[in-house]
Design a protein around this motif. Structure first.
Motif, PDB file in Angstrom:
ATOM      1  N   LEU A 112      20.173   8.056 -33.059  1.00 54.69           N
ATOM      2  CA  LEU A 112      20.530   9.466 -33.220  1.00 54.69           C
ATOM      3  C   LEU A 112      20.253  10.035 -34.602  1.00 54.69           C
ATOM      4  N   GLY A 113      20.006   9.173 -35.595  1.00 47.60           N
ATOM      5  CA  GLY A 113      19.760   9.657 -36.948  1.00 47.60           C
ATOM      6  C   GLY A 113      21.038  10.072 -37.651  1.00 47.60           C
ATOM      7  N   GLN A 114      20.875  10.590 -38.857  1.00 50.88           N
ATOM      8  CA  GLN A 114      22.032  10.966 -39.675  1.00 50.88           C
ATOM      9  C   GLN A 114      22.163  12.465 -39.893  1.00 50.88           C
ATOM     10  N   GLY A 115      21.113  13.121 -40.321  1.00 46.37           N
ATOM     11  CA  GLY A 115      21.189  14.547 -40.614  1.00 46.37           C
ATOM     12  C   GLY A 115      19.868  15.220 -40.315  1.00 46.37           C
ATOM     13  N   PHE A 116      19.937  16.497 -39.989  1.00 51.87           N
ATOM     14  CA  PHE A 116      18.743  17.248 -39.626  1.00 51.87           C
ATOM     15  C   PHE A 116      17.859  17.472 -40.843  1.00 51.87           C
ATOM     16  N   LEU A 117      16.587  17.142 -40.703  1.00 54.92           N
ATOM     17  CA  LEU A 117      15.570  17.453 -41.705  1.00 54.92           C
ATOM     18  C   LEU A 117      14.355  18.003 -40.969  1.00 54.92           C
ATOM     19  N   ILE A 118      13.899  19.153 -41.364  1.00 52.48           N
ATOM     20  CA  ILE A 118      12.756  19.753 -40.673  1.00 52.48           C
ATOM     21  C   ILE A 118      11.495  18.898 -40.860  1.00 52.48           C
ATOM     22  N   VAL A 119      11.390  18.196 -41.978  1.00 52.40           N
ATOM     23  CA  VAL A 119      10.220  17.350 -42.220  1.00 52.40           C
ATOM     24  C   VAL A 119      10.135  16.215 -41.193  1.00 52.40           C
ATOM     25  N   ASP A 120      11.277  15.816 -40.647  1.00 52.15           N
ATOM     26  CA  ASP A 120      11.272  14.778 -39.604  1.00 52.15           C
ATOM     27  C   ASP A 120      10.484  15.218 -38.374  1.00 52.15           C
ATOM     28  N   LEU A 121      10.513  16.500 -38.060  1.00 55.80           N
ATOM     29  CA  LEU A 121       9.751  17.000 -36.914  1.00 55.80           C
ATOM     30  C   LEU A 121       8.255  16.770 -37.116  1.00 55.80           C
ATOM     31  N   PHE A 122       7.789  16.959 -38.349  1.00 61.27           N
ATOM     32  CA  PHE A 122       6.379  16.706 -38.669  1.00 61.27           C
ATOM     33  C   PHE A 122       6.068  15.206 -38.613  1.00 61.27           C
ATOM     34  N   ARG A 123       7.005  14.396 -39.098  1.00 62.23           N
ATOM     35  CA  ARG A 123       6.821  12.946 -39.034  1.00 62.23           C
ATOM     36  C   ARG A 123       6.741  12.471 -37.584  1.00 62.23           C
ATOM     37  N   TYR A 124       7.604  13.014 -36.736  1.00 66.33           N
ATOM     38  CA  TYR A 124       7.590  12.644 -35.322  1.00 66.33           C
ATOM     39  C   TYR A 124       6.279  13.061 -34.660  1.00 66.33           C
ATOM     40  N   ALA A 125       5.847  14.282 -34.941  1.00 64.46           N
ATOM     41  CA  ALA A 125       4.588  14.765 -34.359  1.00 64.46           C
ATOM     42  C   ALA A 125       3.419  13.882 -34.812  1.00 64.46           C
ATOM     43  N   ALA A 126       3.411  13.509 -36.078  1.00 65.35           N
ATOM     44  CA  ALA A 126       2.338  12.650 -36.592  1.00 65.35           C
ATOM     45  C   ALA A 126       2.379  11.279 -35.935  1.00 65.35           C
ATOM     46  N   GLY A 127       3.564  10.725 -35.756  1.00 60.07           N
ATOM     47  CA  GLY A 127       3.693   9.415 -35.116  1.00 60.07           C
ATOM     48  C   GLY A 127       3.252   9.433 -33.669  1.00 60.07           C
ATOM     49  N   ILE A 128       3.628  10.474 -32.945  1.00 64.95           N
ATOM     50  CA  ILE A 128       3.242  10.591 -31.537  1.00 64.95           C
ATOM     51  C   ILE A 128       1.735  10.784 -31.422  1.00 64.95           C
ATOM     52  N   PHE A 129       1.179  11.640 -32.265  1.00 70.90           N
ATOM     53  CA  PHE A 129      -0.271  11.859 -32.260  1.00 70.90           C
ATOM     54  C   PHE A 129      -1.014  10.569 -32.606  1.00 70.90           C
TER      55      PHE A 129
END
Length: 144
Positions: A112-129
């Motif tokens: 579930l993670g710890q805290g919201f970071l908008i940069v995480d969304l970019f990290r997730y997109a990069a990992g999925i791609f």
């Protein structure tokens, strides 16, 4: 020969079986590399230690969906992985006591993670791609 053995001998079923095994191996490998990126962060380059864990987590999610949706098109797993990863990140905006208690455990923190970071969304997109691209490259090299 019984019915189950005949189903396994079908080349498409066999191909799906081996793909499922490869996605499971990739899933486990992403977990190991993601945990290692957190454990050995001090010896890794700062860019890698900052971003690799989240990208590998998203890759793990992608390979998990590929395992489950092995006979579906690749974009199905991409969509599911993006929705799941972004949903988990957005859920971190919700701060009730019960979910924070869950997040304070190691398994809860990893999922579930710890805290919201908008940069995480970019990290997730990069990992999925990256995972989808890796799959396409490896799949095309084995098909030849």
């Amino acid at each position: 020969m019984n019915r189950e053995n005949r189903r396994f001998l079908n080349p498409l079923r066999r191909h799906s079986f081996y793909l499922r095994i490869s996605f499971f191996v990739a899933f486990v490998l992403c977990i190991a590399l993601g945990l290692a990126s957190r454990r050995f962060a001090e010896v890794l380059p700062s860019f890698v230690s900052l971003h690799a864990g989240d990208a590998l987590w998203a890759m793990m999610v992608y390979f998990g969906f590929r395992f489950l949706l092995v006979e579906k098109p690749i974009y199905s797993a991409i969509g599911c992985a993006v929705l799941f990863s972004f949903g988990i990140e957005l859920s971190q905006l919700y701060q009730a006591d019960w979910i924070n208690a869950l997040r304070s455990t190691m398994p809860g923190s990893l999922v579930l993670g710890q805290g919201f970071l908008i940069v995480d969304l970019f990290r997730y997109a990069a990992g999925i791609f990256a995972a989808a691209l890796l799959e396409k490259i490896l799949h095309s090299s084995f098909i030849r």
